[in-house]
Motif scaffolding. Structure first.
Motif, PDB file in Angstrom:
ATOM      1  N   ALA A  84       0.820  -1.213   0.000  1.00  0.00           N
ATOM      2  CA  ALA A  84       0.000   0.000   0.000  1.00  0.00           C
ATOM      3  C   ALA A  84       0.849   1.255   0.000  1.00  0.00           C
ATOM      4  O   ALA A  84       0.449   2.291  -0.554  1.00  0.00           O
ATOM      5  CB  ALA A  84      -0.933  -0.014   1.210  1.00  0.00           C
ATOM      6  N   LEU A  85       2.033   1.194   0.597  1.00  0.00           N
ATOM      7  CA  LEU A  85       2.910   2.361   0.663  1.00  0.00           C
ATOM      8  C   LEU A  85       3.799   2.504  -0.556  1.00  0.00           C
ATOM      9  O   LEU A  85       4.381   3.571  -0.778  1.00  0.00           O
ATOM     10  CB  LEU A  85       3.793   2.276   1.921  1.00  0.00           C
ATOM     11  CG  LEU A  85       3.084   2.386   3.260  1.00  0.00           C
ATOM     12  CD1 LEU A  85       4.088   2.204   4.391  1.00  0.00           C
ATOM     13  CD2 LEU A  85       2.383   3.729   3.398  1.00  0.00           C
ATOM     14  N   LEU A 177      -2.710  -9.181  -2.041  1.00  0.00           N
ATOM     15  CA  LEU A 177      -2.352  -7.774  -2.138  1.00  0.00           C
ATOM     16  C   LEU A 177      -3.531  -6.910  -1.704  1.00  0.00           C
ATOM     17  O   LEU A 177      -4.689  -7.311  -1.829  1.00  0.00           O
ATOM     18  CB  LEU A 177      -1.963  -7.422  -3.577  1.00  0.00           C
ATOM     19  CG  LEU A 177      -0.705  -8.113  -4.122  1.00  0.00           C
ATOM     20  CD1 LEU A 177      -0.540  -7.795  -5.599  1.00  0.00           C
ATOM     21  CD2 LEU A 177       0.523  -7.682  -3.335  1.00  0.00           C
ATOM     22  N   PRO A 178      -3.257  -5.699  -1.179  1.00  0.00           N
ATOM     23  CA  PRO A 178      -4.355  -4.812  -0.808  1.00  0.00           C
ATOM     24  C   PRO A 178      -5.181  -4.430  -2.027  1.00  0.00           C
ATOM     25  O   PRO A 178      -4.714  -4.478  -3.168  1.00  0.00           O
ATOM     26  CB  PRO A 178      -3.632  -3.592  -0.207  1.00  0.00           C
ATOM     27  CG  PRO A 178      -2.244  -3.658  -0.724  1.00  0.00           C
ATOM     28  CD  PRO A 178      -1.935  -5.108  -0.913  1.00  0.00           C
ATOM     29  N   VAL A 179      -6.425  -4.043  -1.777  1.00  0.00           N
ATOM     30  CA  VAL A 179      -7.369  -3.754  -2.855  1.00  0.00           C
ATOM     31  C   VAL A 179      -7.441  -2.243  -3.073  1.00  0.00           C
ATOM     32  O   VAL A 179      -8.035  -1.517  -2.268  1.00  0.00           O
ATOM     33  CB  VAL A 179      -8.771  -4.294  -2.509  1.00  0.00           C
ATOM     34  CG1 VAL A 179      -9.744  -4.026  -3.650  1.00  0.00           C
ATOM     35  CG2 VAL A 179      -8.701  -5.786  -2.186  1.00  0.00           C
ATOM     36  N   ALA A 193      -9.311  -0.749   0.253  1.00  0.00           N
ATOM     37  CA  ALA A 193     -10.367  -1.432   1.009  1.00  0.00           C
ATOM     38  C   ALA A 193      -9.827  -1.870   2.370  1.00  0.00           C
ATOM     39  O   ALA A 193      -8.692  -2.328   2.479  1.00  0.00           O
ATOM     40  CB  ALA A 193     -10.867  -2.638   0.230  1.00  0.00           C
ATOM     41  N   ALA A 194     -10.646  -1.696   3.398  1.00  0.00           N
ATOM     42  CA  ALA A 194     -10.255  -2.068   4.763  1.00  0.00           C
ATOM     43  C   ALA A 194     -11.186  -3.145   5.297  1.00  0.00           C
ATOM     44  O   ALA A 194     -12.243  -3.436   4.721  1.00  0.00           O
ATOM     45  CB  ALA A 194     -10.272  -0.835   5.667  1.00  0.00           C
ATOM     46  N   ARG A 195     -10.804  -3.749   6.410  1.00  0.00           N
ATOM     47  CA  ARG A 195     -11.519  -4.918   6.934  1.00  0.00           C
ATOM     48  C   ARG A 195     -12.716  -4.579   7.810  1.00  0.00           C
ATOM     49  O   ARG A 195     -13.768  -5.193   7.700  1.00  0.00           O
ATOM     50  CB  ARG A 195     -10.543  -5.791   7.755  1.00  0.00           C
ATOM     51  CG  ARG A 195      -9.488  -6.486   6.937  1.00  0.00           C
ATOM     52  CD  ARG A 195      -8.620  -7.363   7.829  1.00  0.00           C
ATOM     53  NE  ARG A 195      -7.575  -8.040   7.076  1.00  0.00           N
ATOM     54  CZ  ARG A 195      -7.737  -9.166   6.410  1.00  0.00           C
ATOM     55  NH1 ARG A 195      -8.903  -9.762   6.415  1.00  0.00           N
ATOM     56  NH2 ARG A 195      -6.735  -9.708   5.752  1.00  0.00           N
ATOM     57  N   GLU A 196     -12.578  -3.646   8.717  1.00  0.00           N
ATOM     58  CA  GLU A 196     -13.595  -3.442   9.749  1.00  0.00           C
ATOM     59  C   GLU A 196     -14.852  -2.791   9.201  1.00  0.00           C
ATOM     60  O   GLU A 196     -14.812  -2.050   8.221  1.00  0.00           O
ATOM     61  CB  GLU A 196     -13.028  -2.565  10.871  1.00  0.00           C
ATOM     62  CG  GLU A 196     -11.885  -3.188  11.646  1.00  0.00           C
ATOM     63  CD  GLU A 196     -11.431  -2.275  12.770  1.00  0.00           C
ATOM     64  OE1 GLU A 196     -12.301  -1.865  13.571  1.00  0.00           O
ATOM     65  OE2 GLU A 196     -10.234  -1.973  12.851  1.00  0.00           O
ATOM     66  N   ALA A 197     -15.965  -3.047   9.861  1.00  0.00           N
ATOM     67  CA  ALA A 197     -17.226  -2.383   9.537  1.00  0.00           C
ATOM     68  C   ALA A 197     -17.308  -1.055  10.289  1.00  0.00           C
ATOM     69  O   ALA A 197     -16.888  -0.951  11.443  1.00  0.00           O
ATOM     70  CB  ALA A 197     -18.410  -3.265   9.906  1.00  0.00           C
ATOM     71  N   TYR A 198     -17.869  -0.070   9.633  1.00  0.00           N
ATOM     72  CA  TYR A 198     -18.045   1.255  10.232  1.00  0.00           C
ATOM     73  C   TYR A 198     -19.460   1.362  10.798  1.00  0.00           C
ATOM     74  O   TYR A 198     -20.438   1.026  10.125  1.00  0.00           O
ATOM     75  CB  TYR A 198     -17.828   2.320   9.161  1.00  0.00           C
ATOM     76  CG  TYR A 198     -17.854   3.748   9.673  1.00  0.00           C
ATOM     77  CD1 TYR A 198     -16.678   4.436   9.904  1.00  0.00           C
ATOM     78  CD2 TYR A 198     -19.064   4.406   9.905  1.00  0.00           C
ATOM     79  CE1 TYR A 198     -16.697   5.747  10.360  1.00  0.00           C
ATOM     80  CE2 TYR A 198     -19.098   5.710  10.369  1.00  0.00           C
ATOM     81  CZ  TYR A 198     -17.908   6.380  10.589  1.00  0.00           C
ATOM     82  OH  TYR A 198     -17.932   7.676  11.051  1.00  0.00           O
TER      83      TYR A 198
END
Length: 247
Positions: A84-85, A177-179, A193-198
């Motif tokens: 990602a970086l 790989l990150p999305v 894209a991240a894992r946790e729900a908001y």
């Protein structure tokens, strides 16, 4: 007493006691859920890693030294955050924030938000989330001159824990790989894209508070519901020898 005033007074009295009970419950929740800092993770003199917390008014983010976290990600074998970086390799710093995908990506500022936007983000189950990464050079306090800022000094171990938490935050595709989800809101930036729900009990400032807690900093979920509360709690809890200096 005029006719009809008694029902109004009863309604006001019930409202007062309901508000009082809510205030007491919030006070108790704040006291129970508040986490102290971890002095074992505080840096020794001469071994500090400098990071910044930014308050953008309703949303807080963290600024990290890109080269250092990229190097630590490689050493620790954290392929998600390293990938990602990678697009930001020419920059000295990265700003990283987390939030609801629909709100963060499509509502440019809180002034553009509507009640349906807010209610959906806070109360609908299963809201997807994103990481927002911005690369930049220069002095963070000058680049983000219009935002509130807090300078923090953490240990290398604390930074490693934060990098691990960032790596866990990223959702990865089948190739590992990150999305990527396209460009970010300003400057050289991107969404992932991240894992946790908001939701209302897990807003952007809660995510950041937990990330900072990985480095041994104190965290209070109730106060951290608002970005100003997160900053205020970090600055006032000097009793745990918080290694910070406001700018």
């Amino acid at each position: 007493m005029p006719f009809g005033l008694n029902p109004v007074l009863r309604w006001l009295r019930r409202g007062f006691f309901a508000s009082l009970m809510i205030a007491v419950m919030l006070f108790l929740a704040a006291a129970i859920l508040r986490q102290p800092g971890d002095p074992s993770l505080f840096p020794k003199a001469g071994e500090e890693e400098v990071i910044f917390v930014l308050d953008h008014g309703y949303h807080a983010s963290v600024v990290l030294p890109r080269g250092t976290i990229a190097e630590r990600a490689q050493v620790l074998g954290l392929a998600n955050i390293e990938a990602a970086l990678e697009p930001f390799g020419r920059f000295a710093w990265v700003e990283i924030g987390w939030g609801d995908e629909g709100f963060y990506r499509h509502v440019p500022s809180v002034s553009f938000s509507t009640l349906p936007h807010i209610l959906r983000a806070l109360f609908r189950p299963g809201n997807t989330s994103v990481l927002h990464v911005v690369g930049f050079d220069g002095i963070p306090t000058e680049v983000f001159s219009g935002s509130g800022k807090l300078r923090l000094e953490i240990s290398r171990e604390g930074l490693d824990r934060m990098v691990r938490a960032l790596d866990r935050s990223l959702l990865v595709e089948r190739k590992g790989l990150p999305v990527p989800l396209g460009p970010g809101l300003y400057g050289p930036s991107a969404f992932y894209a991240a894992r946790e729900a908001y939701h209302v009990l897990n807003v952007c400032n809660h995510w950041l508070g937990r990330l900072l807690a990985e480095a041994g900093l104190p965290y209070a979920p109730v106060e951290a519901t608002l970005s100003g509360g997160l900053i205020y709690d970090l600055t006032r809890r000097s009793a745990v020898k918080l290694p910070s200096r406001g700018l």
